[in-house]
Write a protein that holds these residues in place. Structure first.
Motif, short mmCIF file in Angstrom:
data_model
loop_
_atom_site.label_atom_id
_atom_site.label_comp_id
_atom_site.label_asym_id
_atom_site.label_seq_id
_atom_site.Cartn_x
_atom_site.Cartn_y
_atom_site.Cartn_z
N ARG A 2 -12.57 8.66 -6.19
CA ARG A 2 -11.42 7.82 -6.48
C ARG A 2 -10.81 8.18 -7.83
O ARG A 2 -11.50 8.57 -8.75
CB ARG A 2 -11.84 6.35 -6.55
CG ARG A 2 -12.30 5.75 -5.25
CD ARG A 2 -12.52 4.28 -5.48
NE ARG A 2 -13.00 3.64 -4.27
CZ ARG A 2 -12.78 2.37 -3.98
NH1 ARG A 2 -12.07 1.64 -4.79
NH2 ARG A 2 -13.25 1.84 -2.89
N PHE A 5 -7.39 4.86 -11.48
CA PHE A 5 -6.47 3.76 -11.32
C PHE A 5 -6.54 3.15 -9.92
O PHE A 5 -5.75 2.29 -9.58
CB PHE A 5 -5.04 4.20 -11.64
CG PHE A 5 -4.81 4.27 -13.11
CD1 PHE A 5 -4.65 3.12 -13.85
CD2 PHE A 5 -4.79 5.47 -13.76
CE1 PHE A 5 -4.44 3.16 -15.21
CE2 PHE A 5 -4.58 5.53 -15.13
CZ PHE A 5 -4.41 4.38 -15.85
N ASP A 6 -7.50 3.59 -9.10
CA ASP A 6 -7.77 2.88 -7.86
C ASP A 6 -8.48 1.57 -8.17
O ASP A 6 -9.18 1.44 -9.16
CB ASP A 6 -8.64 3.72 -6.93
CG ASP A 6 -7.86 4.87 -6.30
OD1 ASP A 6 -8.51 5.77 -5.79
OD2 ASP A 6 -6.61 4.84 -6.36
N THR A 7 -8.32 0.58 -7.28
CA THR A 7 -8.99 -0.70 -7.49
C THR A 7 -10.49 -0.54 -7.32
O THR A 7 -10.95 -0.02 -6.31
CB THR A 7 -8.47 -1.74 -6.47
OG1 THR A 7 -7.07 -1.86 -6.63
CG2 THR A 7 -9.14 -3.08 -6.70
N PRO A 8 -11.31 -0.96 -8.31
CA PRO A 8 -12.74 -0.76 -8.20
C PRO A 8 -13.37 -1.70 -7.18
O PRO A 8 -12.89 -2.80 -6.93
CB PRO A 8 -13.25 -1.09 -9.61
CG PRO A 8 -12.20 -1.95 -10.22
CD PRO A 8 -10.90 -1.54 -9.59
N ASP A 9 -14.46 -1.23 -6.60
CA ASP A 9 -15.24 -2.04 -5.68
C ASP A 9 -15.92 -3.16 -6.46
O ASP A 9 -16.67 -2.89 -7.41
CB ASP A 9 -16.29 -1.15 -5.01
CG ASP A 9 -17.10 -1.87 -3.95
OD1 ASP A 9 -17.20 -3.11 -4.01
OD2 ASP A 9 -17.64 -1.19 -3.06
N PRO A 10 -15.68 -4.45 -6.14
CA PRO A 10 -16.26 -5.53 -6.93
C PRO A 10 -17.77 -5.56 -6.88
O PRO A 10 -18.41 -6.24 -7.67
CB PRO A 10 -15.64 -6.79 -6.29
CG PRO A 10 -15.23 -6.39 -4.92
CD PRO A 10 -14.85 -4.94 -5.03
N ILE A 37 -13.75 -1.38 -17.27
CA ILE A 37 -13.37 -1.47 -15.86
C ILE A 37 -11.87 -1.20 -15.78
O ILE A 37 -11.09 -1.78 -16.53
CB ILE A 37 -13.68 -2.85 -15.27
CG1 ILE A 37 -15.20 -3.05 -15.15
CG2 ILE A 37 -13.03 -3.02 -13.90
CD1 ILE A 37 -15.59 -4.41 -14.61
N SER A 39 -8.55 -0.84 -13.12
CA SER A 39 -7.88 -0.92 -11.83
C SER A 39 -6.40 -0.71 -12.05
O SER A 39 -5.94 -0.58 -13.18
CB SER A 39 -8.18 -2.25 -11.13
OG SER A 39 -7.73 -3.34 -11.90
N ASP A 40 -5.64 -0.68 -10.98
CA ASP A 40 -4.25 -0.27 -11.06
C ASP A 40 -3.37 -1.43 -11.50
O ASP A 40 -3.12 -2.36 -10.74
CB ASP A 40 -3.80 0.24 -9.68
CG ASP A 40 -2.50 1.02 -9.76
OD1 ASP A 40 -2.12 1.41 -10.88
OD2 ASP A 40 -1.87 1.24 -8.72
N ASP A 85 -5.99 -5.94 -15.87
CA ASP A 85 -6.25 -4.91 -14.88
C ASP A 85 -7.27 -3.92 -15.44
O ASP A 85 -8.15 -3.44 -14.73
CB ASP A 85 -4.96 -4.17 -14.53
CG ASP A 85 -3.86 -5.12 -14.10
OD1 ASP A 85 -4.09 -5.91 -13.17
OD2 ASP A 85 -2.77 -5.07 -14.70
N THR A 150 -1.94 4.56 -18.90
CA THR A 150 -1.32 3.33 -18.42
C THR A 150 0.19 3.37 -18.60
O THR A 150 0.96 3.01 -17.70
CB THR A 150 -1.91 2.12 -19.16
OG1 THR A 150 -3.33 2.10 -18.99
CG2 THR A 150 -1.35 0.81 -18.62
#
Length: 288
Positions: A2, A5-10, A37, A39-40, A85, A150
């Motif tokens: 990944r 900037f992909d959404t991380p697995d919680p 952490i 995420s996008d 984010d 970012t």
């Protein structure tokens, strides 16, 4: 793999960051001194004074006990970074290296630099100083690349630089400092471009004022206790100017007893929720 900037697995650990081959070098480094952490999204939330850890070689040299150090740190502010984010929590204590001061002042060398506290049993030798400053340099290299990516992705960014402050310095049984000079939430906005982000900061503050804490609306004001800001937001402004809107909330420790350490959990979560509403209110301005 990944992209970062992909959404991380919680389900992944707090410190997990998803990286790609294109990630800049400082972001690829595994670093135990902070949790990151990503995420996008355009909102970066930091708690650079939350940490309490010292590297092992410093532990026999520090003159303060854990309680005295902890009182001057910003414990629990990392919970408030949940609004971002991008979430960055520094795990090392400001007594090892203060990331909100210029590099030449980042190691406390005298009581005058540390609220009258004698931090070290003896002056640190050059090896220890260089180790602390190397951490300082790694932090700024990593953060610079993080903000660069970012801003490249979104065109601009909202940086929430979260801190807390003591208001009962005269002792556990003494009255607190006067509320007139100590708002519940102070917003440091000395290092944002007022022409670009002044209205954004006002909306942000007005939303915070509408969300009660401990059954009362919080006193939210700007630049009261810390009118000159800190080095970290100054550095951001110097490098990214109007492209980054930096707001530095300083939370009076109404969510805990700064002497005993007892935490008012509902108050802390109420502050987090109010901050989330404020971020949500201005987020559309960073998505264009």
């Amino acid at each position: 793999m990944r992209d970062m900037f992909d959404t991380p697995d919680p389900r992944q650990p707090h410190s997990e960051v998803f990286l790609s081959a294109a990630t800049p070098p400082a972001l690829r480094l595994r670093e135990e001194a902070w949790d990151l952490i990503v995420s996008d999204g355009p909102v970066i939330a930091t708690a650079i004074h939350d940490g309490h850890l010292l590297r092992p070689s410093l532990q026999p040299l520090v003159a303060l006990d854990d309680t005295a150090r902890w009182r001057e740190e910003d414990p629990l502010t990392s919970l408030l970074t949940q609004v971002g984010d991008v979430r960055l929590r520094v795990r090392r204590s400001r007594f090892e290296v203060d990331l909100n001061r210029p590099r030449a002042q980042a190691i406390y060398t005298s009581p005058e630099a540390a609220w009258g506290l004698e931090v070290w049993r003896a002056p640190l030798d050059e090896t220890e100083r260089e180790a602390s400053l190397a951490l300082y340099d790694r932090f700024y290299a990593m953060t610079g690349e993080l903000i660069d990516r970012t801003v490249e992705r979104w065109g601009c960014a909202l940086l929430i630089d979260i801190h807390s402050y003591n208001h009962r310095r005269d002792g556990p049984d003494a009255p607190p400092a006067a509320a007139a000079d100590n708002p519940d939430i102070e917003l440091g906005i000395t290092t944002l471009d007022p022409r670009r982000w002044g209205d954004t900061a006002r909306r942000f503050a007005n939303v915070l004022r509408r969300h009660p804490v401990r059954n009362a609306l919080p006193d939210v004001r700007c630049n009261v206790r810390f009118p000159t800001g800190g080095h970290f937001p100054e550095w951001v402004y110097a490098h990214w100017g109007e492209r980054v809107c930096t707001i530095s909330p300083e939370y009076k420790k109404i969510f805990m007893d700064e002497w005993s350490g007892q935490v008012d959990i509902p108050a802390l979560y109420a502050l987090r929720d109010g901050l989330q509403h404020a971020v949500d209110a201005v987020r559309p301005e960073f998505l264009s």
